[in-house]
Design an enzyme around this catalytic site. Sequence first.
Site, PDB file in Angstrom:
ATOM      1  N   ILE A  33      -8.389   5.868  -1.262  1.00  0.00           N
ATOM      2  CA  ILE A  33      -8.781   4.481  -1.153  1.00  0.00           C
ATOM      3  C   ILE A  33      -7.998   4.237   0.223  1.00  0.00           C
ATOM      4  O   ILE A  33      -6.798   4.486   0.387  1.00  0.00           O
ATOM      5  CB  ILE A  33      -8.192   3.600  -2.108  1.00  0.00           C
TER       6      ILE A  33
ATOM      7  N   ALA B 111       3.782  12.996 -11.309  1.00  0.00           N
ATOM      8  CA  ALA B 111       4.637  12.958 -12.713  1.00  0.00           C
ATOM      9  C   ALA B 111       4.392  11.386 -13.010  1.00  0.00           C
ATOM     10  O   ALA B 111       4.552  10.965 -14.217  1.00  0.00           O
ATOM     11  CB  ALA B 111       5.965  13.341 -12.518  1.00  0.00           C
TER      12      ALA B 111
ATOM     13  N   VAL C 117       9.896  -4.399  -8.232  1.00  0.00           N
ATOM     14  CA  VAL C 117       9.875  -3.852  -9.913  1.00  0.00           C
ATOM     15  C   VAL C 117      10.501  -2.834 -10.394  1.00  0.00           C
ATOM     16  O   VAL C 117      10.454  -2.456 -11.347  1.00  0.00           O
ATOM     17  CB  VAL C 117       8.161  -3.733 -10.136  1.00  0.00           C
TER      18      VAL C 117
ATOM     19  N   SER D  31      -3.370   7.069 -10.628  1.00  0.00           N
ATOM     20  CA  SER D  31      -3.852   7.704  -9.657  1.00  0.00           C
ATOM     21  C   SER D  31      -4.664   8.875 -10.206  1.00  0.00           C
ATOM     22  O   SER D  31      -4.273   9.692 -11.335  1.00  0.00           O
ATOM     23  CB  SER D  31      -2.948   8.172  -8.815  1.00  0.00           C
TER      24      SER D  31
ATOM     25  N   GLY E 135       3.067  -5.962  -6.541  1.00  0.00           N
ATOM     26  CA  GLY E 135       2.802  -5.292  -5.206  1.00  0.00           C
ATOM     27  C   GLY E 135       1.485  -5.905  -4.688  1.00  0.00           C
ATOM     28  O   GLY E 135       0.688  -4.976  -4.062  1.00  0.00           O
ATOM     29  N   ALA E 136       1.367  -7.276  -4.345  1.00  0.00           N
ATOM     30  CA  ALA E 136      -0.022  -7.952  -4.004  1.00  0.00           C
ATOM     31  C   ALA E 136       0.208  -8.366  -2.502  1.00  0.00           C
ATOM     32  O   ALA E 136      -0.826  -8.920  -2.202  1.00  0.00           O
ATOM     33  CB  ALA E 136      -0.147  -8.850  -4.869  1.00  0.00           C
TER      34      ALA E 136
ATOM     35  N   LYS F 267       2.395   9.047 -12.007  1.00  0.00           N
ATOM     36  CA  LYS F 267       1.180   8.465 -12.470  1.00  0.00           C
ATOM     37  C   LYS F 267       0.804   8.926 -13.697  1.00  0.00           C
ATOM     38  O   LYS F 267      -0.302   8.480 -14.312  1.00  0.00           O
ATOM     39  CB  LYS F 267       0.210   8.818 -11.135  1.00  0.00           C
TER      40      LYS F 267
ATOM     41  N   TYR G 236       5.306  11.884  -7.454  1.00  0.00           N
ATOM     42  CA  TYR G 236       4.237  10.722  -7.395  1.00  0.00           C
ATOM     43  C   TYR G 236       3.388  11.224  -8.710  1.00  0.00           C
ATOM     44  O   TYR G 236       3.020  10.359  -9.478  1.00  0.00           O
ATOM     45  CB  TYR G 236       3.423  10.803  -6.284  1.00  0.00           C
TER      46      TYR G 236
ATOM     47  N   ARG H  72       0.028  -6.163   0.211  1.00  0.00           N
ATOM     48  CA  ARG H  72      -0.803  -5.402   0.968  1.00  0.00           C
ATOM     49  C   ARG H  72      -1.587  -4.592   0.289  1.00  0.00           C
ATOM     50  O   ARG H  72      -1.492  -4.606  -0.905  1.00  0.00           O
ATOM     51  CB  ARG H  72       0.243  -4.292   1.766  1.00  0.00           C
TER      52      ARG H  72
HETATM   53  P1  NAP Z   1       0.465   0.155  -0.131  1.00  0.00           P
HETATM   54  O1  NAP Z   1      -0.873  -0.226   0.616  1.00  0.00           O
HETATM   55  O2  NAP Z   1       1.456   1.128   0.390  1.00  0.00           O
HETATM   56  O3  NAP Z   1       0.806  -1.167  -0.725  1.00  0.00           O
HETATM   57  C1  NAP Z   1       1.875  -1.050  -1.720  1.00  0.00           C
HETATM   58  C2  NAP Z   1       2.280  -2.412  -2.386  1.00  0.00           C
HETATM   59  O4  NAP Z   1       3.333  -2.128  -3.333  1.00  0.00           O
HETATM   60  C3  NAP Z   1       2.697  -3.400  -1.226  1.00  0.00           C
HETATM   61  O5  NAP Z   1       2.194  -4.462  -1.719  1.00  0.00           O
HETATM   62  C4  NAP Z   1       4.238  -3.317  -1.526  1.00  0.00           C
HETATM   63  O6  NAP Z   1       5.002  -4.512  -1.466  1.00  0.00           O
HETATM   64  C5  NAP Z   1       4.197  -3.162  -2.824  1.00  0.00           C
HETATM   65  N1  NAP Z   1       5.476  -2.682  -3.647  1.00  0.00           N
HETATM   66  C6  NAP Z   1       6.150  -1.081  -3.108  1.00  0.00           C
HETATM   67  N2  NAP Z   1       7.443  -1.208  -3.867  1.00  0.00           N
HETATM   68  C7  NAP Z   1       7.612  -2.241  -4.527  1.00  0.00           C
HETATM   69  C8  NAP Z   1       8.563  -2.661  -5.513  1.00  0.00           C
HETATM   70  N3  NAP Z   1       9.688  -2.247  -5.580  1.00  0.00           N
HETATM   71  N4  NAP Z   1       8.513  -3.985  -5.826  1.00  0.00           N
HETATM   72  C9  NAP Z   1       7.294  -4.901  -5.916  1.00  0.00           C
HETATM   73  N5  NAP Z   1       6.434  -4.424  -4.936  1.00  0.00           N
HETATM   74  C10 NAP Z   1       6.378  -3.240  -4.403  1.00  0.00           C
HETATM   75  O7  NAP Z   1      -0.287   0.924  -1.485  1.00  0.00           O
HETATM   76  P2  NAP Z   1      -1.740   0.968  -1.863  1.00  0.00           P
HETATM   77  O8  NAP Z   1      -2.410   2.116  -1.422  1.00  0.00           O
HETATM   78  O9  NAP Z   1      -2.528  -0.500  -2.093  1.00  0.00           O
HETATM   79  O10 NAP Z   1      -1.483   1.373  -3.503  1.00  0.00           O
HETATM   80  C11 NAP Z   1      -1.436   0.554  -4.527  1.00  0.00           C
HETATM   81  C12 NAP Z   1      -1.294   0.930  -5.873  1.00  0.00           C
HETATM   82  O11 NAP Z   1      -2.696   1.946  -6.173  1.00  0.00           O
HETATM   83  C13 NAP Z   1      -0.211   2.127  -6.088  1.00  0.00           C
HETATM   84  O12 NAP Z   1       0.438   2.095  -7.545  1.00  0.00           O
HETATM   85  C14 NAP Z   1      -0.689   3.446  -5.800  1.00  0.00           C
HETATM   86  O13 NAP Z   1       0.019   4.455  -6.102  1.00  0.00           O
HETATM   87  C15 NAP Z   1      -2.180   3.364  -6.337  1.00  0.00           C
HETATM   88  N6  NAP Z   1      -2.984   4.211  -5.720  1.00  0.00           N
HETATM   89  C16 NAP Z   1      -3.325   4.227  -4.414  1.00  0.00           C
HETATM   90  C17 NAP Z   1      -4.379   4.994  -3.943  1.00  0.00           C
HETATM   91  C18 NAP Z   1      -5.186   4.997  -2.373  1.00  0.00           C
HETATM   92  O14 NAP Z   1      -5.783   6.102  -2.007  1.00  0.00           O
HETATM   93  N7  NAP Z   1      -4.653   4.119  -1.477  1.00  0.00           N
HETATM   94  C19 NAP Z   1      -4.841   6.041  -4.629  1.00  0.00           C
HETATM   95  C20 NAP Z   1      -4.535   6.232  -6.062  1.00  0.00           C
HETATM   96  C21 NAP Z   1      -3.481   5.328  -6.619  1.00  0.00           C
HETATM   97  P3  NAP Z   1       5.907  -4.847  -0.031  1.00  0.00           P
HETATM   98  O15 NAP Z   1       5.124  -4.212   1.163  1.00  0.00           O
HETATM   99  O16 NAP Z   1       6.054  -6.469  -0.092  1.00  0.00           O
HETATM  100  O17 NAP Z   1       7.126  -4.084  -0.384  1.00  0.00           O
END
Ligand code: NAP
Length: 246
Positions: free
Chosen positions: A187, A156, A63, A141, A11-12, A158, A154, A14
């Site tokens: 974030i 569950a 994934v 998370s 998931g790199a 995490k 979500y 974005r």
């Molecule tokens: P995001 O901006 O929505 O980006 C999600 C990323 O995951 C995208 O690169 C997307 O790729 C990829 N992805 C989604 N489904 C996928 C799959 N089936 N296979 C491969 N890649 C997949 O999310 P984020 O905020 O950066 O979050 C990243 C991680 O941090 C997540 O695990 C999230 O739960 C965790 N997190 C985030 C926050 C926050 O505040 N943002 C807080 C706690 C935890 P595509 O666009 O190519 O599909």
Amino acid sequence: MLSGKVALVTGASRGIGREIAITLAGYGANVIVNYNGSAQAAQEVVDTILANGGQAKAVQASVAKDEDCKRLIEDALASYGKIDILVNNAGITKDNLMMKITEEDYDAVMDTNVKGTFMTIKHMYRAFLKQRGGRIINMSSVTGLSGNAGQTNYAASKAAIVGLTKSVAKELAARNVTCNAIAPGFIATEMTEKMSDAAKEAVLSQIPMKKVGSVKDIAETVAFLASDKAAYITGQVISVDGGLHM
Ligand code: NAP
């Protein structure tokens, strides 16, 4: 700090994963930029890394599918002979009140967040044993630690990552492979952009540091855990959340 290392970041394309890939490459790692649907964004991450003198390539794989996780790991091992740093960052939300969460939404969240993390580690397991070294960093998370109304599926997923992380840490510790989780708070990414202004305000008011975190805050923590400096840290959940969960 990471020169000569090979890193796979799921998931790199974005958000947090994008910054992790760019940061690890900045410290000298050769980075595999995994994405699911955002091919153009993933290529832009690769181009940014190459423009800064680093090494990277983009690989599509969902994934949420075991066969894709297998291909992702096997292709990386065939190309580079090893993966030193595995970052399980890919994650999705399908938020709603529990009574409104469909089986499809439940499965989508569990398949991406939990099964994806489980399967990439499983397919890398034998190589980690042979390498006698490695770093696994899983994205949990604050929601998995504290719970959150409207995020039962979500939360569950995490929380499951915490148990998975500690169990893998115990299985692989003797082979010098560490496995840790990061629990980001609030974030600024597209994931949190989806929240209503009222929901954002409500979270912000609970953060002792009174500000949202940046993708850089998470990426630098990943880089530390991936480095030799963190060689004796395993099975831990590192909160990076401005004090939201303590
Ligand atoms: P995001 O901006 O929505 O980006 C999600 C990323 O995951 C995208 O690169 C997307 O790729 C990829 N992805 C989604 N489904 C996928 C799959 N089936 N296979 C491969 N890649 C997949 O999310 P984020 O905020 O950066 O979050 C990243 C991680 O941090 C997540 O695990 C999230 O739960 C965790 N997190 C985030 C926050 C926050 O505040 N943002 C807080 C706690 C935890 P595509 O666009 O190519 O599909």
